[in-house]
Motif scaffolding. Structure first.
Motif, PDB file in Angstrom:
ATOM      1  N   ALA A  83       7.717   0.572   9.654  1.00 30.63           N
ATOM      2  CA  ALA A  83       7.474   1.767   8.848  1.00 30.63           C
ATOM      3  C   ALA A  83       8.438   1.845   7.662  1.00 30.63           C
ATOM      4  CB  ALA A  83       7.588   3.022   9.707  1.00 30.63           C
ATOM      5  N   THR A  84       9.634   1.257   7.821  1.00 26.45           N
ATOM      6  CA  THR A  84      10.657   1.241   6.771  1.00 26.45           C
ATOM      7  C   THR A  84      11.240  -0.164   6.674  1.00 26.45           C
ATOM      8  OG1 THR A  84      12.484   1.751   8.263  1.00 26.45           O
ATOM      9  CG2 THR A  84      11.303   3.638   7.318  1.00 26.45           C
ATOM     10  N   GLU A 124       0.844  -1.196   0.000  1.00 29.39           N
ATOM     11  CA  GLU A 124       0.000   0.000   0.000  1.00 29.39           C
ATOM     12  C   GLU A 124       0.877   1.243   0.000  1.00 29.39           C
ATOM     13  OE1 GLU A 124      -3.029   0.033   2.981  1.00 29.39           O
ATOM     14  OE2 GLU A 124      -3.272  -2.144   2.869  1.00 29.39           O
ATOM     15  N   PRO A 125       0.628   2.180  -0.897  1.00 28.54           N
ATOM     16  CA  PRO A 125       1.425   3.403  -0.911  1.00 28.54           C
ATOM     17  C   PRO A 125       1.417   4.079   0.463  1.00 28.54           C
ATOM     18  CG  PRO A 125       0.015   3.306  -2.842  1.00 28.54           C
ATOM     19  CD  PRO A 125      -0.404   2.180  -1.936  1.00 28.54           C
ATOM     20  N   GLY A 126       2.599   4.360   0.975  1.00 26.59           N
ATOM     21  CA  GLY A 126       2.724   4.999   2.273  1.00 26.59           C
ATOM     22  C   GLY A 126       2.482   4.059   3.448  1.00 26.59           C
ATOM     23  N   GLY A 127       2.192   2.807   3.161  1.00 26.77           N
ATOM     24  CA  GLY A 127       1.907   1.842   4.220  1.00 26.77           C
ATOM     25  C   GLY A 127       3.163   1.175   4.747  1.00 26.77           C
ATOM     26  N   GLU A 128       2.953   0.190   5.609  1.00 24.00           N
ATOM     27  CA  GLU A 128       4.066  -0.520   6.221  1.00 24.00           C
ATOM     28  C   GLU A 128       4.841  -1.352   5.204  1.00 24.00           C
ATOM     29  OE1 GLU A 128       3.106  -1.483  10.763  1.00 24.00           O
ATOM     30  OE2 GLU A 128       1.920  -2.658   9.358  1.00 24.00           O
TER      31      GLU A 128
END
Length: 92
Positions: A44-45, A23-27
């Motif tokens: 997160a990264t 998901e864009p911007g997701g985990e």
């Protein structure tokens, strides 16, 4: 420095690995394949997902050789050595 997939591959060549973010911007998900089992860790990264799988508090301190010594607050000092991953984990 924070661990990368390349660091993990060098430290644990016995494990099959996959990293993805669906998901864009997701985990970010790190999947570790070991002995027919799949283990998933999220963060997160990429580095956060690796640290979830291999917490650094269990890692021994990285040895510092003469060519790796970095003086604190010294401009132009040598690059620090890459992060050390634990010698043992649930995959051992």
């Amino acid at each position: 420095m924070r661990p990368s997939l390349d660091d993990l591959r060098r430290a644990r060549p016995d494990l099959a690995l996959a990293v993805y973010a669906m998901e864009p911007g997701g985990e970010v998900t790190l999947e570790i394949y070991d002995g027919g089992q799949v283990y998933a860790f999220k963060g997160a990264t990429e580095a956060d997902a690796i640290l979830a799988a291999f917490p650094q508090e269990t890692a021994p301190p990285a040895p510092v050789g003469p060519d790796q010594h970095v003086e604190p607050n010294t401009p132009g000092g040598a690059e620090p050595s890459p992060p050390q991953l634990p010698d043992r984990s649930i995959f051992d």
